[in-house]
Design a protein around this motif. Structure first.
Motif, PDB file in Angstrom:
ATOM      1  N   GLN B  97       0.857  -1.197   0.000  1.00 12.28           N
ATOM      2  CA  GLN B  97       0.000   0.000   0.000  1.00 12.28           C
ATOM      3  C   GLN B  97       0.888   1.241   0.000  1.00 12.28           C
ATOM      4  OE1 GLN B  97      -3.540   0.115   0.199  1.00 12.28           O
ATOM      5  NE2 GLN B  97      -3.219   2.280  -0.197  1.00 12.28           N
ATOM      6  N   PRO B  98       0.951   1.973  -1.114  1.00  8.32           N
ATOM      7  CA  PRO B  98       1.849   3.125  -1.137  1.00  8.32           C
ATOM      8  C   PRO B  98       1.305   4.279  -0.296  1.00  8.32           C
ATOM      9  CG  PRO B  98       0.629   2.988  -3.182  1.00  8.32           C
ATOM     10  CD  PRO B  98       0.226   1.811  -2.361  1.00  8.32           C
ATOM     11  N   PRO B  99       2.195   5.061   0.327  1.00  6.35           N
ATOM     12  CA  PRO B  99       1.739   6.216   1.092  1.00  6.35           C
ATOM     13  C   PRO B  99       1.390   7.356   0.143  1.00  6.35           C
ATOM     14  CG  PRO B  99       4.113   6.156   1.078  1.00  6.35           C
ATOM     15  CD  PRO B  99       3.659   4.970   0.295  1.00  6.35           C
ATOM     16  N   VAL B 100       0.546   8.271   0.568  1.00  6.00           N
ATOM     17  CA  VAL B 100       0.239   9.436  -0.266  1.00  6.00           C
ATOM     18  C   VAL B 100       1.309  10.491  -0.039  1.00  6.00           C
ATOM     19  CG1 VAL B 100      -1.508  11.140  -0.879  1.00  6.00           C
ATOM     20  CG2 VAL B 100      -2.200   8.942   0.074  1.00  6.00           C
ATOM     21  N   ASN B 101       2.083  10.813  -1.068  1.00  7.64           N
ATOM     22  CA  ASN B 101       3.030  11.929  -0.981  1.00  7.64           C
ATOM     23  C   ASN B 101       3.105  12.618  -2.338  1.00  7.64           C
ATOM     24  OD1 ASN B 101       4.814  10.442  -2.634  1.00  7.64           O
ATOM     25  ND2 ASN B 101       5.743   9.474  -0.851  1.00  7.64           N
ATOM     26  N   ALA B 102       4.013  13.581  -2.453  1.00  7.92           N
ATOM     27  CA  ALA B 102       4.047  14.417  -3.652  1.00  7.92           C
ATOM     28  C   ALA B 102       4.182  13.581  -4.941  1.00  7.92           C
ATOM     29  CB  ALA B 102       5.200  15.407  -3.555  1.00  7.92           C
ATOM     30  N   THR B 103       4.920  12.476  -4.896  1.00  9.00           N
ATOM     31  CA  THR B 103       5.107  11.660  -6.103  1.00  9.00           C
ATOM     32  C   THR B 103       3.914  10.748  -6.362  1.00  9.00           C
ATOM     33  OG1 THR B 103       7.234  11.345  -5.019  1.00  9.00           O
ATOM     34  CG2 THR B 103       7.012  10.559  -7.283  1.00  9.00           C
ATOM     35  N   VAL B 105       0.801  10.977  -5.247  1.00  3.52           N
ATOM     36  CA  VAL B 105      -0.545  11.547  -5.200  1.00  3.52           C
ATOM     37  C   VAL B 105      -1.231  11.454  -6.561  1.00  3.52           C
ATOM     38  CG1 VAL B 105       0.033  13.942  -5.725  1.00  3.52           C
ATOM     39  CG2 VAL B 105      -1.850  13.433  -4.174  1.00  3.52           C
ATOM     40  N   TRP B 106      -0.429  11.401  -7.644  1.00  2.00           N
ATOM     41  CA  TRP B 106      -0.981  11.299  -8.999  1.00  2.00           C
ATOM     42  C   TRP B 106      -1.763  10.011  -9.203  1.00  2.00           C
ATOM     43  CZ3 TRP B 106      -1.279  15.631 -11.330  1.00  2.00           C
ATOM     44  CH2 TRP B 106      -0.338  16.628 -11.033  1.00  2.00           C
ATOM     45  N   LEU B 107      -1.405   8.987  -8.470  1.00  2.00           N
ATOM     46  CA  LEU B 107      -2.142   7.729  -8.589  1.00  2.00           C
ATOM     47  C   LEU B 107      -3.614   7.926  -8.256  1.00  2.00           C
ATOM     48  CD1 LEU B 107       0.356   5.285  -6.834  1.00  2.00           C
ATOM     49  CD2 LEU B 107      -0.093   5.489  -9.270  1.00  2.00           C
ATOM     50  N   TRP B 108      -3.880   8.860  -7.346  1.00  2.00           N
ATOM     51  CA  TRP B 108      -5.265   9.128  -6.973  1.00  2.00           C
ATOM     52  C   TRP B 108      -5.850  10.264  -7.813  1.00  2.00           C
ATOM     53  CZ3 TRP B 108      -1.642   7.364  -3.590  1.00  2.00           C
ATOM     54  CH2 TRP B 108      -1.992   6.245  -2.812  1.00  2.00           C
ATOM     55  N   LEU B 109      -4.991  11.249  -8.132  1.00  2.00           N
ATOM     56  CA  LEU B 109      -5.490  12.437  -8.840  1.00  2.00           C
ATOM     57  C   LEU B 109      -5.799  12.169 -10.310  1.00  2.00           C
ATOM     58  CD1 LEU B 109      -3.544  15.546  -7.506  1.00  2.00           C
ATOM     59  CD2 LEU B 109      -5.899  14.810  -7.094  1.00  2.00           C
ATOM     60  N   LEU B 110      -4.912  11.433 -10.984  1.00  2.00           N
ATOM     61  CA  LEU B 110      -5.070  11.247 -12.432  1.00  2.00           C
ATOM     62  C   LEU B 110      -6.429  10.669 -12.832  1.00  2.00           C
ATOM     63  CD1 LEU B 110      -1.633  10.249 -13.983  1.00  2.00           C
ATOM     64  CD2 LEU B 110      -3.030  12.249 -14.444  1.00  2.00           C
ATOM     65  N   PRO B 111      -6.892   9.594 -12.200  1.00  2.00           N
ATOM     66  CA  PRO B 111      -8.206   9.065 -12.592  1.00  2.00           C
ATOM     67  C   PRO B 111      -9.305  10.105 -12.427  1.00  2.00           C
ATOM     68  CG  PRO B 111      -7.084   7.522 -11.155  1.00  2.00           C
ATOM     69  CD  PRO B 111      -6.268   8.773 -11.156  1.00  2.00           C
ATOM     70  N   VAL B 112      -9.256  10.861 -11.324  1.00  2.00           N
ATOM     71  CA  VAL B 112     -10.270  11.895 -11.089  1.00  2.00           C
ATOM     72  C   VAL B 112     -10.216  12.951 -12.186  1.00  2.00           C
ATOM     73  CG1 VAL B 112     -11.052  13.673  -9.488  1.00  2.00           C
ATOM     74  CG2 VAL B 112     -10.176  11.498  -8.605  1.00  2.00           C
ATOM     75  N   ILE B 113      -8.962  13.385 -12.512  1.00  2.00           N
ATOM     76  CA  ILE B 113      -8.803  14.395 -13.560  1.00  2.00           C
ATOM     77  C   ILE B 113      -9.358  13.887 -14.893  1.00  2.00           C
ATOM     78  CG2 ILE B 113      -7.087  15.626 -14.957  1.00  2.00           C
ATOM     79  CD1 ILE B 113      -5.367  15.819 -12.446  1.00  2.00           C
ATOM     80  N   PHE B 114      -9.082  12.628 -15.212  1.00  2.00           N
ATOM     81  CA  PHE B 114      -9.571  12.065 -16.476  1.00  2.00           C
ATOM     82  C   PHE B 114     -11.100  12.042 -16.523  1.00  2.00           C
ATOM     83  CE2 PHE B 114      -5.354  10.282 -17.513  1.00  2.00           C
ATOM     84  CZ  PHE B 114      -5.320  10.707 -18.832  1.00  2.00           C
ATOM     85  N   VAL B 115     -11.725  11.627 -15.418  1.00  2.00           N
ATOM     86  CA  VAL B 115     -13.186  11.587 -15.374  1.00  2.00           C
ATOM     87  C   VAL B 115     -13.757  12.994 -15.545  1.00  2.00           C
ATOM     88  CG1 VAL B 115     -15.165  11.148 -13.882  1.00  2.00           C
ATOM     89  CG2 VAL B 115     -13.329   9.467 -14.044  1.00  2.00           C
ATOM     90  N   LEU B 116     -13.152  13.972 -14.818  1.00  2.00           N
ATOM     91  CA  LEU B 116     -13.633  15.345 -14.923  1.00  2.00           C
ATOM     92  C   LEU B 116     -13.500  15.869 -16.351  1.00  2.00           C
ATOM     93  CD1 LEU B 116     -12.414  17.047 -11.626  1.00  2.00           C
ATOM     94  CD2 LEU B 116     -14.729  16.346 -12.285  1.00  2.00           C
ATOM     95  N   LEU B 117     -12.339  15.615 -16.964  1.00  2.00           N
ATOM     96  CA  LEU B 117     -12.121  16.042 -18.351  1.00  2.00           C
ATOM     97  C   LEU B 117     -13.185  15.451 -19.266  1.00  2.00           C
ATOM     98  CD1 LEU B 117      -8.298  16.040 -19.137  1.00  2.00           C
ATOM     99  CD2 LEU B 117      -9.934  17.914 -19.308  1.00  2.00           C
ATOM    100  N   GLY B 118     -13.467  14.160 -19.056  1.00  2.00           N
ATOM    101  CA  GLY B 118     -14.475  13.485 -19.867  1.00  2.00           C
ATOM    102  C   GLY B 118     -15.827  14.149 -19.730  1.00  2.00           C
ATOM    103  N   ILE B 119     -16.203  14.428 -18.481  1.00  2.00           N
ATOM    104  CA  ILE B 119     -17.498  15.075 -18.237  1.00  2.00           C
ATOM    105  C   ILE B 119     -17.557  16.425 -18.948  1.00  2.00           C
ATOM    106  CG2 ILE B 119     -18.945  16.144 -16.458  1.00  2.00           C
ATOM    107  CD1 ILE B 119     -18.047  13.892 -14.580  1.00  2.00           C
ATOM    108  N   ILE B 120     -16.484  17.218 -18.807  1.00  2.00           N
ATOM    109  CA  ILE B 120     -16.446  18.542 -19.448  1.00  2.00           C
ATOM    110  C   ILE B 120     -16.625  18.412 -20.957  1.00  2.00           C
ATOM    111  CG2 ILE B 120     -14.927  20.482 -20.003  1.00  2.00           C
ATOM    112  CD1 ILE B 120     -13.766  20.158 -17.164  1.00  2.00           C
ATOM    113  N   LEU B 121     -15.900  17.453 -21.557  1.00  2.00           N
ATOM    114  CA  LEU B 121     -15.997  17.256 -23.005  1.00  2.00           C
ATOM    115  C   LEU B 121     -17.423  16.922 -23.424  1.00  2.00           C
ATOM    116  CD1 LEU B 121     -12.756  15.391 -24.106  1.00  2.00           C
ATOM    117  CD2 LEU B 121     -13.600  17.633 -24.832  1.00  2.00           C
TER     118      LEU B 121
END
Lengths: 190, 149
Positions: B97-103, B105-121
């Protein structure tokens, strides 16, 4: 406008992905940063490999820059590395061996120290001896505390006895130039 | 390269059943300790092998780590203490289980960003109104219809 972005966007995505994957080709998956960096060597009391009456503690690292090389006679890559380590020794580098035996299973196996010493003598007789002395990590406890995953691995230890570099894999001229030389000179000058 | 070779050779040796015949048997005082041991050896990652937990791996380091986990469990250390003990030595790599840190954090952020981008499109493409018809073209079309009569 729309047509251009339809062309540019996938292109950017593709190039980004390609760069990311391309880097992966050259990264060493076994390389990860040691949590021990800039911390003192974990405390230990261990015997000398050749003369088990002598014991070593972290005190031995104080006052000089040391290359602590983890090795064993059973380790194929170590045998490749040792002649180059001997060159480094002849250049005046202080190299200490951290020896552990694969066949000594703390739970089951028994192998006499005399047998281990004989094997080591034979091996170093063939390849040359780069080590000032060898610390015998009898039960591999120090190796575990150091985060050693196998052999060969090398730690660069500064005059205060702190770990400054942890290298997984063998040392060869290329690795020495790229990874060790600069920081070694820096530590010597300290 | 040599190291890889050495590793694969060792691996081959380990595969042959006669070389390492010793079966590890660990005895526990309580069921809870035994459960903790089996859970931890599944969640801790072998630092030598690319993707095996220490329960699964035959590498020597994995055996050493199993023995260490056993020892710490028997000393009554908690789950977190044992994980910390391993992380102090082998880094975050050793725990699945990786810890959440600056490197990471993208593992959690990227999927959210992709979903949001999709919705916007999707929303944007729905908002676009059908192309307004050209007056000139309309007139031309009507003329054609007229002529057909």
């Amino acid at each position: 406008m729309k047509k251009i972005s339809l062309f540019i966007l996938p292109l950017i995505l593709f190039v980004g992905l390609a760069i990311f994957l391309f880097q992966g080709l050259f990264s060493n998956p076994r390389e990860h940063e040691s949590p021990l960096l800039n911390k003192p060597v974990p405390s230990f009391i261990l015997p000398d490999l050749m003369d088990t009456d002598i014991t070593y503690t972290t005190e031995v690292f104080v006052g000089k820059v040391t290359l602590l090389n983890v090795w064993g006679v059973w380790c194929v890559t170590c045998a490749v590395e040792i002649p180059y380590l001997e060159q480094l020794k002849n250049d005046g580098k202080h190299i200490v061996g951290l020896y552990y035996d694969q066949d000594i299973d703390p739970d089951f196996g028994v192998k006499t120290v005399a047998r281990v010493q004989q094997e080591v003598d034979q091996k170093l007789g063939q390849l040359g001896n780069p080590y000032a002395y060898n610390i015998f990590d009898v039960k591999r406890d120090l190796s575990l505390d150091l985060g050693v995953t196998g052999a060969p691995e090398t730690f660069l230890i500064d005059k205060q006895g702190k770990v400054r570099l942890h290298h997984i894999g063998d040392i060869n001229p290329r690795v020495w130039q790229k990874k060790f030389e600069a920081i070694y000179q820096e530590l010597i000058a300290e | 390269m040599m190291r890889l070779l050495a590793f694969s050779l060792t691996f081959l040796l380990l595969l042959s059943p006669n070389v390492f015949a010793s079966e590890e048997t660990y005895q526990f005082e309580t069921d809870a300790q035994s459960t903790l041991f089996f859970e931890l050896t599944k969640e801790l990652r072998c630092p030598m092998c690319q993707n095996q937990n220490i329960a699964d791996s035959d590498a020597m380091i994995a055996a050493d780590l199993r023995r260490k986990v056993y020892q710490l469990v028997n000393e009554g250390q908690s789950r977190e203490q044992i994980i910390d003990y391993m992380k102090q030595r082998y880094g975050d790599f050793v725990y699945y289980q990786p810890p959440v840190n600056a490197t990471t954090v993208w593992l959690w952020l990227l999927p959210v960003i992709f979903v949001l981008l999709g919705i916007i499109l999707v929303v944007r493409s729905r908002q676009q109104k059908p192309v307004t018809q050209d007056k000139a073209k309309l007139e031309a079309a009507e003329k054609l219809l007229e002529e057909d009569k």
